[in-house]
Design a protein around this motif. Structure first.
Motif, mmCIF file in Angstrom:
data_model
loop_
_atom_site.group_PDB
_atom_site.id
_atom_site.type_symbol
_atom_site.label_atom_id
_atom_site.label_comp_id
_atom_site.label_asym_id
_atom_site.label_seq_id
_atom_site.Cartn_x
_atom_site.Cartn_y
_atom_site.Cartn_z
ATOM 1 N N ALA A 141 1.159 -5.794 2.277
ATOM 2 C CA ALA A 141 -0.027 -6.585 2.624
ATOM 3 C C ALA A 141 0.071 -7.998 2.077
ATOM 4 O O ALA A 141 -0.442 -8.935 2.692
ATOM 5 N N TYR A 180 0.844 -1.199 0.000
ATOM 6 C CA TYR A 180 0.000 0.000 0.000
ATOM 7 C C TYR A 180 0.879 1.249 0.000
ATOM 8 O O TYR A 180 2.076 1.184 0.303
ATOM 9 N N CYS A 230 -3.560 -10.483 7.821
ATOM 10 C CA CYS A 230 -2.681 -11.305 6.969
ATOM 11 C C CYS A 230 -2.960 -11.077 5.475
ATOM 12 O O CYS A 230 -2.318 -11.703 4.637
ATOM 13 N N GLY A 231 -3.915 -10.230 5.166
ATOM 14 C CA GLY A 231 -4.112 -9.866 3.762
ATOM 15 C C GLY A 231 -5.245 -10.589 3.051
ATOM 16 O O GLY A 231 -5.330 -10.554 1.822
ATOM 17 N N LYS A 232 -6.144 -11.228 3.803
ATOM 18 C CA LYS A 232 -7.251 -11.972 3.175
ATOM 19 C C LYS A 232 -8.117 -11.047 2.313
ATOM 20 O O LYS A 232 -8.388 -11.346 1.152
ATOM 21 N N SER A 233 -8.518 -9.918 2.921
ATOM 22 C CA SER A 233 -9.395 -9.003 2.175
ATOM 23 C C SER A 233 -8.647 -8.385 1.000
ATOM 24 O O SER A 233 -9.219 -8.198 -0.076
ATOM 25 N N THR A 234 -7.382 -8.090 1.221
ATOM 26 C CA THR A 234 -6.583 -7.514 0.128
ATOM 27 C C THR A 234 -6.532 -8.491 -1.047
ATOM 28 O O THR A 234 -6.742 -8.108 -2.204
ATOM 29 N N SER A 279 -5.845 -11.840 11.800
ATOM 30 C CA SER A 279 -6.192 -10.493 11.380
ATOM 31 C C SER A 279 -4.973 -9.797 10.764
ATOM 32 O O SER A 279 -3.870 -9.890 11.292
HETATM 33 N N1 LIG Z 1 -6.041 0.805 2.104
HETATM 34 C C1 LIG Z 1 -5.041 0.428 2.885
HETATM 35 N N2 LIG Z 1 -3.982 1.236 3.089
HETATM 36 C C2 LIG Z 1 -2.945 0.858 3.870
HETATM 37 N N3 LIG Z 1 -2.871 -0.339 4.498
HETATM 38 C C3 LIG Z 1 -3.894 -1.171 4.337
HETATM 39 C C4 LIG Z 1 -5.030 -0.853 3.528
HETATM 40 N N4 LIG Z 1 -5.893 -1.901 3.558
HETATM 41 C C5 LIG Z 1 -5.334 -2.829 4.336
HETATM 42 N N5 LIG Z 1 -4.130 -2.399 4.806
HETATM 43 C C6 LIG Z 1 -3.192 -3.145 5.652
HETATM 44 O O1 LIG Z 1 -2.818 -4.313 4.923
HETATM 45 C C7 LIG Z 1 -2.713 -5.438 5.798
HETATM 46 C C8 LIG Z 1 -3.674 -6.523 5.324
HETATM 47 O O2 LIG Z 1 -4.999 -6.031 5.513
HETATM 48 P P1 LIG Z 1 -6.277 -6.899 5.131
HETATM 49 O O3 LIG Z 1 -7.472 -6.092 5.500
HETATM 50 O O4 LIG Z 1 -6.157 -7.363 3.741
HETATM 51 O O5 LIG Z 1 -6.115 -8.134 6.120
HETATM 52 P P2 LIG Z 1 -7.197 -9.199 6.611
HETATM 53 O O6 LIG Z 1 -6.483 -10.491 6.735
HETATM 54 O O7 LIG Z 1 -8.374 -9.152 5.715
HETATM 55 O O8 LIG Z 1 -7.572 -8.629 8.032
HETATM 56 P P3 LIG Z 1 -8.908 -8.856 8.915
HETATM 57 O O9 LIG Z 1 -9.001 -10.319 9.146
HETATM 58 O O10 LIG Z 1 -8.637 -8.081 10.171
HETATM 59 O O11 LIG Z 1 -10.046 -8.301 8.110
HETATM 60 C C9 LIG Z 1 -3.005 -4.915 7.194
HETATM 61 O O12 LIG Z 1 -1.786 -4.602 7.820
HETATM 62 C C10 LIG Z 1 -3.817 -3.663 6.941
HETATM 63 O O13 LIG Z 1 -3.643 -2.723 7.996
#
Ligand SMILES: Nc1ncnc2c1ncn2[C@@H]1O[C@H](COP(=O)(O)OP(=O)(O)OP(=O)(O)O)[C@@H](O)[C@H]1O
Length: 281
Positions: free
Chosen positions: A40, A34, A62-66, A60
């Motif tokens: 991410a 990012y 680990c980047g699943k949503s990304t 939480s």
């Molecule tokens: N738009 C953004 N800008 C900067 N950092 C981001 C952005 N979106 C996510 N991140 C960071 O990227 C990393 C992965 O985030 P992501 O939301 O993909 O994880 P996740 O596994 O889906 O988390 P969760 O289970 O908490 O939803 C995290 O450190 C988050 O803070």
């Protein structure tokens, strides 16, 4: 399409039968950094094949949503590539190659009745006419809400609102369904019920599903394959195939086979959490 209550076609595409195999979404050597420097995702490889139900599980951050968003074509990769139907994003939307995204919250328009909420993607595509009305009817029927077309979202329970959100995704007749913790905010009974509904719809419609969850049980119950991710940087550390046959039901939930898979996935998750902590210390 099969309506709610009917038996799903258990011969639909799934690994292990002849229709499975074609890559639907292919993530190859992907990094996502990012703008603020957060790494991410690092070197992620993941191929989801036609008819598969794949869950992404991990601590939480680990980047699943990304990863799911990149699979939806939302945002650019920093390195590597994502392909859909073995081609670039421009093929998505062609006949037989549609994707739909379901978010954690139902994200319904509170001022609009259920039917209008479900119609939204068709309105955005300027699709009108009796055929589209029929698709809305079918989608509502499949999620068991055919009697609620005139209701407002506030008149529905959380589980019913989530069903509206699924109907809204279904109305576009997607082949690839990307779901970001869709049932995370629901109580366990409702979640179990929606898990069963989702499996029935998946089989009936021949979807390919990628599903983000925090729940080991949900991931094992639903999936052909559980992809376990670790954080800092986000990466895939293990893939666990769940070879139990479908249809799955209460018998599977209480079986030793289910317990064995849950143990195996929990152990992988444990390793993932440890690796993330070590990386941040
Ligand atoms: N738009 C953004 N800008 C900067 N950092 C981001 C952005 N979106 C996510 N991140 C960071 O990227 C990393 C992965 O985030 P992501 O939301 O993909 O994880 P996740 O596994 O889906 O988390 P969760 O289970 O908490 O939803 C995290 O450190 C988050 O803070």
């Amino acid at each position: 399409m099969v309506a709610a209550g009917q038996d799903p076609d258990t011969t639909g595409p799934s690994p292990g039968n002849s229709r499975a195999g074609r890559p639907i979404v292919d993530v190859h050597g992907v990094d996502k950094v990012y703008n603020n420097g957060t790494v991410a995702l690092k070197d992620v490889e993941l191929t989801v094949k036609e008819g598969e139900f794949v869950s992404l599980l991990g601590p939480s951050g680990c980047g699943k949503s990304t990863l799911l968003r990149l699979m939806a074509g939302l945002g650019d990769v920093t390195r590597g590539e994502v392909k859909w139907w073995e081609q670039g994003y421009d093929v998505v939307g062609q006949k037989g190659r549609k994707l739909a995204f379901v978010f954690q919250n139902a994200t319904l328009m509170p001022w609009a009745r259920v039917r209008k909420n479900v119609r939204l993607p068709l309105d955005l595509n300027k699709e009108k006419g009796p055929e589209t009305e029929q698709r809305i009817d079918q989608a509502l029927e499949m999620v068991g809400l055919n009697k609620f077309g005139d209701a407002y979202p506030r008149e529905l329970s959380g589980g019913m609102q989530m069903r509206v959100s699924i109907a809204r995704a279904m109305v576009t007749e997607p082949n690839l369904l990307l779901m970001d913790e869709p049932f995370g905010a629901l109580d366990e009974m409702t979640r179990n019920k929606l898990n069963d509904d989702l499996l029935r719809l998946w089989k009936a419609n021949g979807w390919t599903v990628v599903f983000v969850t925090h729940s080991v049980y949900e991931a094992v119950y639903l999936s052909n394959r559980v992809v376990v991710m670790a954080a800092r940087p986000g990466r895939v550390i293990e893939e666990v195939p769940i070879e139990a046959p479908y249809p799955r039901g209460q018998d599977f939930r209480v079986s030793t086979e289910f317990a064995g898979y849950c143990r195996r996935v929990s152990e992988a998750l444990e390793v993932a959490s440890r690796q993330g902590e070590e990386a941040s210390s």
